[in-house]
Design a protein around this motif. Structure first.
Motif, PDB file in Angstrom:
ATOM      1  N   SER A   1      -6.193   7.934   5.583  1.00  0.00           N
ATOM      2  CA  SER A   1      -6.361   6.718   6.325  1.00  0.00           C
ATOM      3  C   SER A   1      -7.534   5.878   4.555  1.00  0.00           C
ATOM      4  CB  SER A   1      -7.672   6.338   7.256  1.00  0.00           C
ATOM      5  OG  SER A   1      -8.963   7.478   6.914  1.00  0.00           O
ATOM      6  N   SER A   2      -7.272   4.778   4.513  1.00  0.00           N
ATOM      7  CA  SER A   2      -8.381   4.103   3.945  1.00  0.00           C
ATOM      8  C   SER A   2      -9.348   2.348   4.227  1.00  0.00           C
ATOM      9  CB  SER A   2      -7.176   3.728   2.905  1.00  0.00           C
ATOM     10  OG  SER A   2      -6.556   2.664   3.740  1.00  0.00           O
TER      11      SER A   2
ATOM     12  N   ASP B   1       1.021  -1.139   0.053  1.00  0.00           N
ATOM     13  CA  ASP B   1       0.151  -0.187   0.433  1.00  0.00           C
ATOM     14  C   ASP B   1       0.932   1.362   0.217  1.00  0.00           C
ATOM     15  OD1 ASP B   1      -2.387  -2.140   2.233  1.00  0.00           O
ATOM     16  OD2 ASP B   1      -2.392  -1.330   0.207  1.00  0.00           O
TER      17      ASP B   1
ATOM     18  N   HIS C   1     -12.721   3.176   8.983  1.00  0.00           N
ATOM     19  CA  HIS C   1     -11.695   2.866   8.102  1.00  0.00           C
ATOM     20  C   HIS C   1     -10.269   2.207   8.693  1.00  0.00           C
ATOM     21  CE1 HIS C   1     -11.321   6.047   4.484  1.00  0.00           C
ATOM     22  NE2 HIS C   1     -12.596   5.468   4.069  1.00  0.00           N
TER      23      HIS C   1
ATOM     24  N   ASN D   1      -8.455   0.374  -2.305  1.00  0.00           N
ATOM     25  CA  ASN D   1      -9.088   1.041  -0.758  1.00  0.00           C
ATOM     26  C   ASN D   1      -8.195   2.273  -1.264  1.00  0.00           C
ATOM     27  OD1 ASN D   1     -10.959  -0.399   0.523  1.00  0.00           O
ATOM     28  ND2 ASN D   1      -9.067  -1.831   0.280  1.00  0.00           N
ATOM     29  N   GLU D   2      -8.958   3.733  -1.635  1.00  0.00           N
ATOM     30  CA  GLU D   2      -7.980   5.445  -1.763  1.00  0.00           C
ATOM     31  C   GLU D   2      -7.502   5.660  -0.650  1.00  0.00           C
ATOM     32  OE1 GLU D   2     -10.784   7.831  -4.103  1.00  0.00           O
ATOM     33  OE2 GLU D   2      -9.570   9.387  -3.033  1.00  0.00           O
ATOM     34  N   GLN D   3      -7.065   5.937  -0.442  1.00  0.00           N
ATOM     35  CA  GLN D   3      -6.099   6.434   1.220  1.00  0.00           C
ATOM     36  C   GLN D   3      -6.600   8.471   1.323  1.00  0.00           C
ATOM     37  OE1 GLN D   3      -2.084   6.202   1.418  1.00  0.00           O
ATOM     38  NE2 GLN D   3      -1.933   4.324   0.401  1.00  0.00           N
TER      39      GLN D   3
END
Lengths: 114, 115
Positions: free
Chosen positions: B94-95, A100, B29, B102-104
């Protein structure tokens, strides 16, 4: 290790015109993702557009589009019909397929003149 | 929907002092990130949490930086003692979860000046 390079510290454009921001990256991976983020002055960073490396088609989001050249490891952002609200720092970012962690470039400050 | 909240927004301290930053992610999140953005550079990931567990802290200077996320919600980042080179904006993001879809979402940041 992956690196992201933005060679234009500053760019300017007139309202309603088109501007292209450049980004190159270095990686030995074949699967990865590329992003453009916008950071307005004193405001949150927001995602502008995302490109999956396995997709040949360039991503488009309204006035924002990218030119993704995988072989050249180039990922430029084109902003059409520029608006005053587009003025911000723009960051290019890389993300490996299996993590990520975002790896950011140094950013390009875009000024928009009326 | 409320965004990522951070406090304080600004902090000025002298070198060798301690400082702590607080982050409240978007509700629900599970994944939380702390980034350091030095002037003229892009953000650099310091630490990533999944709920209250650490996923990646490989770039966290552990001799002076620490972070925790008790109960898997709020998080604090601490620097003790601070050095001049710690002057930066500290961004929390956060995501919903891990993974590319899952976009930050980023908070406004805390600007730290170390004198």
């Amino acid at each position: 290790a992956q690196t992201v390079t933005q060679s234009q510290p500053e760019m300017s454009v007139q309202e309603a015109e088109t501007v292209t921001l450049s980004c190159t990256y270095d990686t030995s991976e074949s699967d990865y993702y590329l992003f453009w983020y916008k950071q307005p002055p004193s405001r949150q960073m927001i995602l502008v557009i995302r490109q999956e490396a396995y997709k040949q088609q360039n991503a488009t989001e309204n006035r924002f589009s990218v030119n993704f050249q995988k072989a050249a490891k180039s990922f430029s952002l084109k902003i059409s019909d520029s608006q005053l609200g587009d003025a911000a720092m723009y960051f290019c970012a890389y993300r490996s397929y299996n993590t990520d962690k975002l790896i950011f470039g140094t950013g390009t400050r875009l000024q928009v003149f009326p | 929907e409320a965004g990522v909240a951070q406090s304080p927004r600004y902090k000025i301290i002298e070198k060798r002092q301690s400082v702590a930053f607080w982050c409240n992610p978007i509700s629900g999140h599970a994944t939380l990130y702390w980034y350091q953005q030095i002037l003229g550079q892009g953000p650099k990931l310091l630490i990533q949490f999944q709920n209250n567990g650490v996923v990646d802290d490989s770039q966290l200077p552990k001799d002076r930086f620490s972070a925790e996320r008790l109960k898997g919600v709020d998080s604090t980042l601490k620097i003790q003692p601070a050095k001049l080179e710690d002057s930066a904006v500290y961004l929390c993001a956060s995501s919903l979860g891990q993974g590319i879809y899952n976009e930050q979402f980023f908070g406004p940041g805390t600007r730290l000046t170390v004198l």
